[in-house]
Motif scaffolding. Structure first.
Motif, PDB file in Angstrom:
ATOM      1  N   GLY A  32       0.826  -1.199   0.000  1.00 34.38           N
ATOM      2  CA  GLY A  32       0.000   0.000   0.000  1.00 34.38           C
ATOM      3  C   GLY A  32       0.857   1.245   0.000  1.00 34.38           C
ATOM      4  N   PRO A  33       0.259   2.418  -0.191  1.00 34.51           N
ATOM      5  CA  PRO A  33       1.014   3.660  -0.182  1.00 34.51           C
ATOM      6  C   PRO A  33       1.514   3.986   1.221  1.00 34.51           C
ATOM      7  CG  PRO A  33      -1.339   4.106  -0.272  1.00 34.51           C
ATOM      8  CD  PRO A  33      -1.189   2.626  -0.412  1.00 34.51           C
ATOM      9  N   GLY A  34       2.480   4.910   1.281  1.00 34.18           N
ATOM     10  CA  GLY A  34       2.976   5.359   2.579  1.00 34.18           C
ATOM     11  C   GLY A  34       4.241   4.630   2.978  1.00 34.18           C
ATOM     12  N   PRO A  35       4.871   5.056   4.083  1.00 34.04           N
ATOM     13  CA  PRO A  35       6.118   4.443   4.539  1.00 34.04           C
ATOM     14  C   PRO A  35       5.949   2.954   4.839  1.00 34.04           C
ATOM     15  CG  PRO A  35       5.664   6.495   5.699  1.00 34.04           C
ATOM     16  CD  PRO A  35       4.424   6.146   4.938  1.00 34.04           C
ATOM     17  N   VAL A  36       7.002   2.218   4.582  1.00 36.28           N
ATOM     18  CA  VAL A  36       7.011   0.772   4.801  1.00 36.28           C
ATOM     19  C   VAL A  36       8.150   0.438   5.760  1.00 36.28           C
ATOM     20  CG1 VAL A  36       7.552  -1.445   3.718  1.00 36.28           C
ATOM     21  CG2 VAL A  36       5.953   0.126   2.604  1.00 36.28           C
ATOM     22  N   THR A  37       7.873  -0.424   6.718  1.00 35.36           N
ATOM     23  CA  THR A  37       8.911  -0.929   7.605  1.00 35.36           C
ATOM     24  C   THR A  37       9.175  -2.390   7.271  1.00 35.36           C
ATOM     25  OG1 THR A  37       8.354   0.587   9.407  1.00 35.36           O
ATOM     26  CG2 THR A  37       9.551  -1.416   9.995  1.00 35.36           C
ATOM     27  N   LEU A  38      10.417  -2.682   6.915  1.00 38.27           N
ATOM     28  CA  LEU A  38      10.835  -4.051   6.621  1.00 38.27           C
ATOM     29  C   LEU A  38      11.494  -4.661   7.851  1.00 38.27           C
ATOM     30  CD1 LEU A  38      12.552  -3.743   3.104  1.00 38.27           C
ATOM     31  CD2 LEU A  38      10.266  -4.609   3.608  1.00 38.27           C
ATOM     32  N   ARG A  39      11.137  -5.879   8.156  1.00 37.36           N
ATOM     33  CA  ARG A  39      11.794  -6.635   9.228  1.00 37.36           C
ATOM     34  C   ARG A  39      12.832  -7.550   8.585  1.00 37.36           C
ATOM     35  NH1 ARG A  39       7.946 -10.133  11.609  1.00 37.36           N
ATOM     36  NH2 ARG A  39       9.288 -10.345  13.434  1.00 37.36           N
ATOM     37  N   PHE A  40      14.098  -7.357   8.995  1.00 41.91           N
ATOM     38  CA  PHE A  40      15.231  -8.077   8.419  1.00 41.91           C
ATOM     39  C   PHE A  40      15.946  -8.815   9.545  1.00 41.91           C
ATOM     40  CE2 PHE A  40      19.607  -7.324   6.151  1.00 41.91           C
ATOM     41  CZ  PHE A  40      19.704  -8.671   5.884  1.00 41.91           C
ATOM     42  N   ASP A  56      22.477   3.364   4.362  1.00 42.85           N
ATOM     43  CA  ASP A  56      22.604   3.899   3.004  1.00 42.85           C
ATOM     44  C   ASP A  56      21.403   3.513   2.148  1.00 42.85           C
ATOM     45  OD1 ASP A  56      24.955   5.101   3.622  1.00 42.85           O
ATOM     46  OD2 ASP A  56      26.241   3.611   2.657  1.00 42.85           O
ATOM     47  N   PHE A  57      20.899   2.304   2.345  1.00 42.70           N
ATOM     48  CA  PHE A  57      19.703   1.890   1.614  1.00 42.70           C
ATOM     49  C   PHE A  57      18.525   2.798   1.958  1.00 42.70           C
ATOM     50  CE2 PHE A  57      15.698  -0.553   1.715  1.00 42.70           C
ATOM     51  CZ  PHE A  57      15.590  -0.884   0.374  1.00 42.70           C
ATOM     52  N   GLU A  58      18.382   3.119   3.222  1.00 44.22           N
ATOM     53  CA  GLU A  58      17.275   3.979   3.644  1.00 44.22           C
ATOM     54  C   GLU A  58      17.413   5.385   3.072  1.00 44.22           C
ATOM     55  OE1 GLU A  58      15.971   2.020   7.919  1.00 44.22           O
ATOM     56  OE2 GLU A  58      17.657   3.431   7.872  1.00 44.22           O
ATOM     57  N   ARG A  59      18.645   5.876   2.928  1.00 49.54           N
ATOM     58  CA  ARG A  59      18.830   7.193   2.315  1.00 49.54           C
ATOM     59  C   ARG A  59      18.420   7.174   0.847  1.00 49.54           C
ATOM     60  NH1 ARG A  59      23.072   7.782   6.178  1.00 49.54           N
ATOM     61  NH2 ARG A  59      24.529   6.529   4.956  1.00 49.54           N
ATOM     62  N   GLU A  60      18.684   6.049   0.167  1.00 48.54           N
ATOM     63  CA  GLU A  60      18.255   5.923  -1.232  1.00 48.54           C
ATOM     64  C   GLU A  60      16.756   5.709  -1.348  1.00 48.54           C
ATOM     65  OE1 GLU A  60      20.098   3.049  -3.712  1.00 48.54           O
ATOM     66  OE2 GLU A  60      22.147   3.710  -3.272  1.00 48.54           O
ATOM     67  N   ASN A  61      16.162   5.143  -0.323  1.00 46.51           N
ATOM     68  CA  ASN A  61      14.735   4.791  -0.336  1.00 46.51           C
ATOM     69  C   ASN A  61      14.087   5.363   0.923  1.00 46.51           C
ATOM     70  OD1 ASN A  61      14.551   2.532  -2.657  1.00 46.51           O
ATOM     71  ND2 ASN A  61      16.451   2.217  -1.488  1.00 46.51           N
ATOM     72  N   PRO A  62      13.857   6.668   0.951  1.00 49.22           N
ATOM     73  CA  PRO A  62      13.363   7.307   2.186  1.00 49.22           C
ATOM     74  C   PRO A  62      11.993   6.828   2.630  1.00 49.22           C
ATOM     75  CG  PRO A  62      13.340   8.827   0.322  1.00 49.22           C
ATOM     76  CD  PRO A  62      14.083   7.627  -0.137  1.00 49.22           C
ATOM     77  N   ASN A  63      11.274   6.138   1.746  1.00 47.59           N
ATOM     78  CA  ASN A  63       9.956   5.627   2.109  1.00 47.59           C
ATOM     79  C   ASN A  63      10.018   4.233   2.747  1.00 47.59           C
ATOM     80  OD1 ASN A  63       7.527   7.019   1.989  1.00 47.59           O
ATOM     81  ND2 ASN A  63       6.663   5.539   0.534  1.00 47.59           N
ATOM     82  N   ILE A  64      11.247   3.696   2.893  1.00 42.67           N
ATOM     83  CA  ILE A  64      11.412   2.355   3.450  1.00 42.67           C
ATOM     84  C   ILE A  64      12.314   2.432   4.677  1.00 42.67           C
ATOM     85  CG2 ILE A  64      12.128  -0.026   3.030  1.00 42.67           C
ATOM     86  CD1 ILE A  64      11.808   0.473   0.045  1.00 42.67           C
ATOM     87  N   HIS A  65      11.828   1.924   5.783  1.00 41.95           N
ATOM     88  CA  HIS A  65      12.633   1.801   6.997  1.00 41.95           C
ATOM     89  C   HIS A  65      12.906   0.321   7.232  1.00 41.95           C
ATOM     90  CE1 HIS A  65      14.181   2.206  11.004  1.00 41.95           C
ATOM     91  NE2 HIS A  65      13.191   1.501  11.522  1.00 41.95           N
TER      92      HIS A  65
END
Length: 437
Positions: A32-40, A56-65
């Protein structure tokens, strides 16, 4: 997987219970739209340091934490199984490549063929073929290699030179001849090679080198009594009978590095983590006296076991597209090199091996050579149980308790019993496919 971090798989009955409980998930759900939190989830040292790359990944993809959870290797297998049954798996995880078969059988991890077809960032050709194959089940890839591992020879090059050899022989006959010279020159209580009876990897490697598949073509019966594995056993048991290797477990050597430096033994089969250990624990005066070499084989350069860890997506994830972005990011050659600098792990991407930090390291060149000749172990959930049983049976032969033929027959009986439920499941699946009750 590394031997110091390997844990046994669950018993076959427990695996089959989990298979019965596993529910198939749908493919590629849309986020869905909006920020996404991935569990790794990541294991051991890798879990400690991967956060540096994730920033660095989060800086490239500010919508993904990305929320990284470090898990001790000793607890990882059980925790992943529990999470699968409880419906609480992470979106993305590190997975030892010997675990791929089990979690694939449980329908816990996502097939990646569709992602790979749509991606130019993770080409199969960029990886060592044997390592890539560990992630493929029935022609479908389920993981992307993250770092790689294999086994080769650590050896005293000064003792080999004194025996008249400028480099490690490439076939068994010449290798054994070199070991015999080293043994004669060393005298009593000195040996050519240390093959601990409580380490099962060499017994697997020698079998793979003779072309043994270890299990039959269906993966449902042992094939240790077959001619290929018999040839392997004859070779390595002969090393003990000729007194080229001591008949002792690893625990009998109080300090491996000290005895190697003393010349108690001249060769040892191990993995890449030992490079740092040899550099740190062998005296400065002896640093120029040791080297690494790819393994000899029966009739020429030999194969070794394909190991390491991979990145997988879990089927229950609701954010597979974002998780795949993270896989692609961590698979970049420059990120592989950063990861190596933080962990010491060998990079999975072959482009990364062109970096001067690797090409200028004389102890790592042999690893690259060996990685081009690796073979996957059988892709069955019970494999680690089988490996431990193989170790037990080989040890009984080495110590003179059981004749080789009896040990191989007993090993096949052990393996056939371990795989009984697997045979039952496959037969049931065939009946279902044929519309039979």
């Amino acid at each position: 997987m590394r031997p110091h971090s390997t844990v046994r798989l669950a018993h076959a009955a427990a695996i089959m219970l989990l298979l019965a409980c596993a529910a198939l998930a749908g493919c590629h759900p849309q986020s869905g739209p909006g920020p996404v939190t991935l569990r790794f989830w990541a294991m051991g040292r890798e879990g400690e340091v991967v956060q540096d790359l994730v920033h660095d990944f989060e800086r490239e993809n500010p919508n993904i934490h990305v929320l990284v959870q470090q898990i001790p290797w000793g607890a990882a297998h059980e925790k992943l199984l529990t999470a699968h049954v409880g419906g609480s798996t992470p979106d993305i995880s590190q997975l030892g490549n010997t675990w791929i078969a089990e979690f694939g059988a449980l329908h816990a991890i996502e097939p990646l063929d569709a992602y790979l077809r749509a991606s130019t960032a993770v080409p199969e050709s960029a990886y060592f073929a044997g390592i890539w194959d560990t992630n493929v089940l029935d022609g479908v890839p389920y993981g992307i290699p993250w770092y790689v591992d294999t086994r080769l020879l650590f050896y005293r090059k000064d003792l080999l030179a004194r025996a008249g050899y400028r480099e490690m022989p490439s076939n068994w006959a010449d290798w054994r001849q070199a070991m015999e010279v080293i043994k004669r020159q060393g005298g009593p209580h000195h040996y050519a090679i240390f093959l601990p009876t409580n380490e099962y990897t060499p017994w697997i490697v020698f079998g793979l080198q003779t072309g043994s598949t270890l299990l039959d073509s269906t993966g449902t019966h042992g094939d240790f009594e077959g001619p290929a594995y018999r040839r392997a056993m004859q070779f390595y048991i002969d090393l003990f009978q000729r007194d080229l290797a001591p008949r002792v477990p690893g625990t009998a050597i109080a300090n491996l590095y000290q005895e190697f430096e003393r010349g108690t033994f001249a060769m040892y089969i191990s993995g890449p983590w030992q490079v740092g250990e040899f550099r740190n624990r062998i005296s400065p005066a002896m640093q120029s006296s040791w080297e690494t070499a790819a393994l000899p084989g029966p009739d020429g350069p030999g194969v070794s076991v394909a190991g390491g860890s991979s990145l997988v997506l879990f089927r229950a994830s609701k954010h597979k597209a974002e998780a795949w972005k993270l896989v692609e990011f961590l698979s970049r050659p420059e990120q592989q090199l950063r990861f190596r600098s933080l962990t010491g792990d060998l990079p999975a991407r072959r482009e990364a091996w062109r970096d001067t930090a690797l090409t200028n390291d004389p102890h790592l060149r042999a690893f690259e050579q060996q990685l081009t000749r690796t073979v996957s172990t059988p892709k069955v959930p019970e494999w680690e149980q089988i490996s431990v049983k193989l170790q037990d049976r080989v040890e009984s032969v080495v110590l003179g308790h059981v004749p080789p033929d009896s040990a191989l027959a007993a090993l096949d009986r052990d393996v056939n019993q371990m795989l009984e439920k697997r045979r039952w499941m496959l037969e049931r699946a065939r009946h279902t496919a044929a519309g039979q009750p």
